[in-house]
Design an enzyme around this catalytic site. Structure first.
Site, PDB file in Angstrom:
ATOM      1  N   ASN A 158      86.717  -9.455 -60.983  1.00 30.55           N
ATOM      2  CA  ASN A 158      85.460  -8.810 -61.346  1.00 30.55           C
ATOM      3  C   ASN A 158      85.626  -8.197 -62.742  1.00 30.55           C
ATOM      4  O   ASN A 158      84.793  -8.367 -63.617  1.00 30.55           O
ATOM      5  CB  ASN A 158      85.079  -7.788 -60.283  1.00 30.55           C
ATOM      6  N   ARG A 210      80.690  -6.167 -67.060  1.00 30.11           N
ATOM      7  CA  ARG A 210      80.965  -5.632 -68.398  1.00 30.11           C
ATOM      8  C   ARG A 210      80.726  -6.699 -69.458  1.00 30.11           C
ATOM      9  O   ARG A 210      81.061  -7.870 -69.253  1.00 30.11           O
ATOM     10  CB  ARG A 210      82.424  -5.162 -68.510  1.00 30.11           C
ATOM     11  N   ASN A 237      96.278   2.946 -54.170  1.00 29.35           N
ATOM     12  CA  ASN A 237      95.382   2.688 -55.294  1.00 29.35           C
ATOM     13  C   ASN A 237      94.116   3.500 -55.044  1.00 29.35           C
ATOM     14  O   ASN A 237      93.237   3.083 -54.290  1.00 29.35           O
ATOM     15  CB  ASN A 237      95.095   1.184 -55.368  1.00 29.35           C
ATOM     16  N   ARG A 271      99.105   3.518 -58.252  1.00 25.02           N
ATOM     17  CA  ARG A 271      98.524   2.846 -59.405  1.00 25.02           C
ATOM     18  C   ARG A 271      97.792   3.881 -60.256  1.00 25.02           C
ATOM     19  O   ARG A 271      96.968   4.633 -59.744  1.00 25.02           O
ATOM     20  CB  ARG A 271      97.534   1.779 -58.953  1.00 25.02           C
ATOM     21  N   ARG A 311      80.762 -17.195 -57.173  1.00 24.84           N
ATOM     22  CA  ARG A 311      80.337 -18.127 -56.114  1.00 24.84           C
ATOM     23  C   ARG A 311      78.837 -18.318 -56.124  1.00 24.84           C
ATOM     24  O   ARG A 311      78.329 -19.433 -56.015  1.00 24.84           O
ATOM     25  CB  ARG A 311      80.765 -17.601 -54.733  1.00 24.84           C
ATOM     26  N   GLU A 322      99.410  -7.371 -57.275  1.00 22.79           N
ATOM     27  CA  GLU A 322      99.647  -6.103 -57.960  1.00 22.79           C
ATOM     28  C   GLU A 322     100.372  -5.104 -57.062  1.00 22.79           C
ATOM     29  O   GLU A 322     101.197  -4.328 -57.534  1.00 22.79           O
ATOM     30  CB  GLU A 322      98.305  -5.537 -58.453  1.00 22.79           C
ATOM     31  N   GLY A 336      89.894 -16.762 -61.182  1.00 20.63           N
ATOM     32  CA  GLY A 336      90.951 -17.654 -61.677  1.00 20.63           C
ATOM     33  C   GLY A 336      91.656 -18.413 -60.566  1.00 20.63           C
ATOM     34  O   GLY A 336      92.009 -19.577 -60.720  1.00 20.63           O
ATOM     35  N   GLU A 337      91.834 -17.756 -59.414  1.00 22.40           N
ATOM     36  CA  GLU A 337      92.535 -18.395 -58.298  1.00 22.40           C
ATOM     37  C   GLU A 337      91.636 -19.334 -57.499  1.00 22.40           C
ATOM     38  O   GLU A 337      92.110 -20.258 -56.860  1.00 22.40           O
ATOM     39  CB  GLU A 337      93.108 -17.324 -57.350  1.00 22.40           C
ATOM     40  N   HIS A 368      95.191  -4.068 -66.604  1.00 22.90           N
ATOM     41  CA  HIS A 368      95.655  -5.131 -65.690  1.00 22.90           C
ATOM     42  C   HIS A 368      97.118  -5.477 -65.961  1.00 22.90           C
ATOM     43  O   HIS A 368      97.564  -6.575 -65.648  1.00 22.90           O
ATOM     44  CB  HIS A 368      94.848  -6.439 -65.848  1.00 22.90           C
TER      45      HIS A 368
HETATM   46  P1  AMP Z   1      88.927  -9.728 -57.887  1.00 24.29           P
HETATM   47  O1  AMP Z   1      88.384  -8.646 -58.791  1.00 24.29           O
HETATM   48  O2  AMP Z   1      90.201 -10.310 -58.386  1.00 24.29           O
HETATM   49  O3  AMP Z   1      88.973  -9.350 -56.448  1.00 24.29           O
HETATM   50  O4  AMP Z   1      87.864 -10.928 -57.994  1.00 24.29           O
HETATM   51  C1  AMP Z   1      86.573 -10.783 -57.458  1.00 24.29           C
HETATM   52  C2  AMP Z   1      85.699 -11.930 -57.917  1.00 24.29           C
HETATM   53  O5  AMP Z   1      86.292 -13.184 -57.580  1.00 24.29           O
HETATM   54  C3  AMP Z   1      84.347 -11.955 -57.236  1.00 24.29           C
HETATM   55  O6  AMP Z   1      83.403 -11.201 -57.967  1.00 24.29           O
HETATM   56  C4  AMP Z   1      83.975 -13.413 -57.247  1.00 24.29           C
HETATM   57  O7  AMP Z   1      83.135 -13.672 -58.356  1.00 24.29           O
HETATM   58  C5  AMP Z   1      85.269 -14.156 -57.487  1.00 24.29           C
HETATM   59  N1  AMP Z   1      85.549 -15.110 -56.406  1.00 24.29           N
HETATM   60  C6  AMP Z   1      86.126 -14.867 -55.214  1.00 24.29           C
HETATM   61  N2  AMP Z   1      86.195 -16.008 -54.506  1.00 24.29           N
HETATM   62  C7  AMP Z   1      85.664 -16.995 -55.262  1.00 24.29           C
HETATM   63  C8  AMP Z   1      85.448 -18.400 -55.092  1.00 24.29           C
HETATM   64  N3  AMP Z   1      85.803 -19.030 -53.975  1.00 24.29           N
HETATM   65  N4  AMP Z   1      84.850 -19.072 -56.103  1.00 24.29           N
HETATM   66  C9  AMP Z   1      84.492 -18.447 -57.244  1.00 24.29           C
HETATM   67  N5  AMP Z   1      84.681 -17.137 -57.461  1.00 24.29           N
HETATM   68  C10 AMP Z   1      85.250 -16.416 -56.490  1.00 24.29           C
END
Ligand code: AMP
Length: 385
Positions: free
Chosen positions: A198, A228, A14, A78, A271, A371, A319-320, A167
């Site tokens: 993000n 964004r 990637n 990717r 967070r 992914e 989301g997770e 995505h």
């Molecule tokens: P991703 O782009 O999927 O890697 O997601 C990144 C984003 O996930 C970060 O900017 C955080 O805002 C969010 N994130 C990661 N861990 C947590 C958590 N424990 N609680 C809330 N948001 C989280």
């Protein structure tokens, strides 16, 4: 396995503008043999993508997993934008590289780095099958009424102005994994996938086929994201140019890099926003509320698009991990058949799980995305065919 490939390993690359992420997977059992990231390309010791990929090759070789290994069956790349030309994983040839380069105007931030990664990897192993997996591909099934903007057709067609979606690798993987979690065939299940990282996007998936998604011509449309804006009246751009005296590039930067959660409250990490809300910080609360409001609008819209929703799946960083976002997004929707169980929602875990109540007509799930595994699977499927 088919005789056309020897090994069962796939290297997933990637290549971003300033980093290269990699994972080496063994498709015989789906195991992850190595993963890493080379960052800050262009600053300091890693001069360019060529140097970055050489570092990846060295890191792998040091672990006895070098690019020259006969076990390596293919490289999966990717690629962010496939336009209307690429709707499937594609074996890379000189002609394919040229076509991806032609799509650079549609994805000026992403496709150039993807192409550079492809060129360097092909130079390192010219004999090895390499496959491009496109972020837009899963959304190519969107019906015309979802993919079209209501603008003059000739102009739209001349410049490729339509909704492509992004995505896609994640939406494809998560919609299938959600059906698997429910123990049902994906063709029977209608799912709203909420990829909240993000970058963030929602999709409406009917029986495994994408019928709508929130990102459009570029990843700027749709949900509120880390930096964004997502949806806004396009006339805001004219207004900022005419009244604010901003240039097109300045507005591009404003909407892509200084908006969203960051623009509303100064933080793009959910967070940190949660922590500030705990201190009754009004800007953080507003950012959260705008984010949730937009998310709920898309859930409502995609419920109407699908007619019958069987599952809602939360995935990616927010989301997770954010029970607060999931709770707020799903609150007060029993009329939609949606009821989240507070205890299940609060449980943390690394695997796919249900967070809805037994009574909930719609299954609400947390489904970690993968992914890299999806890119490796699509790559291997193509080269082993
Ligand atoms: P991703 O782009 O999927 O890697 O997601 C990144 C984003 O996930 C970060 O900017 C955080 O805002 C969010 N994130 C990661 N861990 C947590 C958590 N424990 N609680 C809330 N948001 C989280």
């Amino acid at each position: 396995m088919n005789g056309s490939v020897n090994g069962s390993r796939v290297l997933v690359l990637n290549s971003g503008s300033s980093s290269v992420k990699y994972q080496l997977l063994d498709m015989a059992d789906g195991s992850r043999l190595a993963s890493g990231i080379v960052e800050r390309i262009g600053e300091g010791p890693v001069a360019d993508h060529s140097a970055a990929l050489k570092q990846v090759a060295e890191e792998l070789a040091a672990r006895g997993l070098g690019l020259d290994s006969p076990e390596l069956a293919a490289v999966g790349h990717r690629v962010v934008h496939g336009g209307t030309r690429f709707t499937e994983p594609t074996l890379i040839t000189d002609e394919v590289v040229e076509e991806i380069e032609k799509l650079v105007p549609l994805a000026p931030l992403h496709n150039p780095a993807n192409v550079t990664g492809i060129k360097v990897a092909r130079a390192l192993r010219p004999d090895l099958p390499q496959v491009a997996v496109f972020d837009t591909a899963f959304h190519a099934t969107m019906p015309e009424e979802a993919a079209r903007y209501a603008i003059e057709r000739e102009t739209a067609d001349r410049y490729g102005v339509r909704r492509y979606g992004f995505h896609g690798t994640s939406h494809a993987y998560v919609s299938r994994a959600t059906a698997a979690l429910l123990g049902r065939d994906v063709s029977e299940v209608n799912t709203i996938v909420l990829h909240l990282g993000n970058g963030a996007s929602a999709s409406a998936v009917r029986g495994g086929v994408c019928v709508d998604t929130s990102m459009g011509l570029t990843p700027l449309e749709g949900l509120v994201m880390g930096t964004r804006s997502g949806d806004l009246d396009p006339a805001a751009i004219f207004h900022l140019a005419r009244v604010g005296g901003m240039s097109i590039d300045e507005i591009d930067t404003l909407l892509n890099k200084r908006s969203g959660l960051l623009g509303l409250c100064g933080d793009n990490d959910m967070r940190e926003i949660g922590r500030r809300m705990g201190e009754s910080d009004p800007a953080a609360q507003l950012a959260f509320d705008v984010y949730i409001h937009r998310l709920r609008k898309y859930v409502g819209a995609y419920t109407a698009v699908l007619g019958r929703v069987d599952a809602i799946a939360f995935t990616a960083g927010v989301g997770e991990n954010s029970a607060a976002v999931r709770e707020a997004a799903m609150r007060g929707l029993p009329a939609f058949g949606i009821e989240v169980d507070a205890v299940r929602n609060a449980v943390r875990g690394a695997s796919a799980r249900l967070i809805s109540t037994e009574a909930s007509r719609v299954a609400v799930a947390v489904v970690p995305t993968d992914e890299e595994l999806e890119i490796a699977s699509q790559t291997f499927e193509l080269v082993a065919a």
